[in-house]
Every structure is written in structure tokens, then in C-alpha cells.
Design a protein around this motif. Structure first.
Motif, PDB file in Angstrom:
ATOM      1  N   UNK A  48       1.895  -4.823  -0.122  1.00 55.12           N
ATOM      2  CA  UNK A  48       1.343  -4.510  -1.436  1.00 55.12           C
ATOM      3  C   UNK A  48       0.271  -5.518  -1.827  1.00 55.12           C
ATOM      4  N   UNK A  49       0.522  -6.797  -1.548  1.00 54.47           N
ATOM      5  CA  UNK A  49      -0.455  -7.833  -1.895  1.00 54.47           C
ATOM      6  C   UNK A  49      -1.738  -7.648  -1.093  1.00 54.47           C
ATOM      7  N   UNK A  50      -1.601  -7.353   0.177  1.00 56.12           N
ATOM      8  CA  UNK A  50      -2.779  -7.147   1.032  1.00 56.12           C
ATOM      9  C   UNK A  50      -3.546  -5.910   0.581  1.00 56.12           C
ATOM     10  N   UNK A  51      -2.827  -4.847   0.232  1.00 55.74           N
ATOM     11  CA  UNK A  51      -3.491  -3.620  -0.225  1.00 55.74           C
ATOM     12  C   UNK A  51      -4.288  -3.889  -1.501  1.00 55.74           C
ATOM     13  N   UNK A  52      -3.725  -4.683  -2.409  1.00 56.68           N
ATOM     14  CA  UNK A  52      -4.428  -5.025  -3.646  1.00 56.68           C
ATOM     15  C   UNK A  52      -5.690  -5.827  -3.341  1.00 56.68           C
ATOM     16  N   UNK A  53      -5.574  -6.784  -2.426  1.00 62.72           N
ATOM     17  CA  UNK A  53      -6.752  -7.578  -2.057  1.00 62.72           C
ATOM     18  C   UNK A  53      -7.824  -6.713  -1.406  1.00 62.72           C
TER      19      UNK A  53
END
Length: 88
Positions: A48-53
Motif C-alpha cells: 500500500x505504501x509503495x502504491x501510494x508513492x
């Protein structure tokens, strides 16, 4: 008769041993599944964090492309056949 009792006793001991091993395997399997679940939760949070970035990066790139396209539209173009004087 004694031989039959010895055989039954040995069989009973082996059965108890196998039951103990099965219990230990179940405990180990449950621990492994719990650990795997924890790992999957961590990976999900990381994803999720990578997708947001990645979404933020894509938005920034889109803005830069839009600005570049707008600058190209606003740039004054020389008329066809216009020769740029050489600098000395």
C-alpha cells in the motif's frame, strides 16, 4: 500370552509417541501459519505504501508533462523560412 501383552504394550507406547509427535506438528504448523499471516500483513502494508508513492510520482510526472506541453504551445515560433543569424 506374555508375548501378546508385550506386543500390545509396545504398540501402545508407539501409538502414544506418534500422538505426541502429531501434537507437536500441529503446534509447529499453527506457529508457521501465524508467522506467515504476520508476514503477509507486513507485505500488504508495504504494498500500500509503495502504491501510494508510485501514484504520487505518476501525478508529478503528469504535471511536468502538462507544463512542458503548455510551454511548447506558448513558445513563439519563427515563421517558415526564417533564418537565424549566426552569432559572431
Amino acid at each position: 500370552m506374555q508375548q501378546a501383552l508385550l506386543t500390545i504394550s509396545e504398540t501402545h507406547l508407539k501409538l502414544e509417541q506418534m500422538q505426541s509427535e502429531i501434537k507437536q506438528l500441529r503446534i509447529d504448523m499453527e506457529e508457521t501459519l501465524r508467522d506467515q499471516n504476520d508476514i503477509n500483513e507486513l507485505l500488504s502494508k508495504e504494498h500500500d505504501a509503495i502504491a501510494t508513492q508510485m501514484e504520487s510520482i505518476n501525478d508529478a510526472i503528469a504535471q511536468l508533462q502538462a507544463e512542458s506541453a503548455q510551454k511548447q504551445l506558448n513558445a513563439q515560433r519563427n515563421p517558415i523560412g526564417f533564418v537565424i543569424p549566426k552569432k559572431r
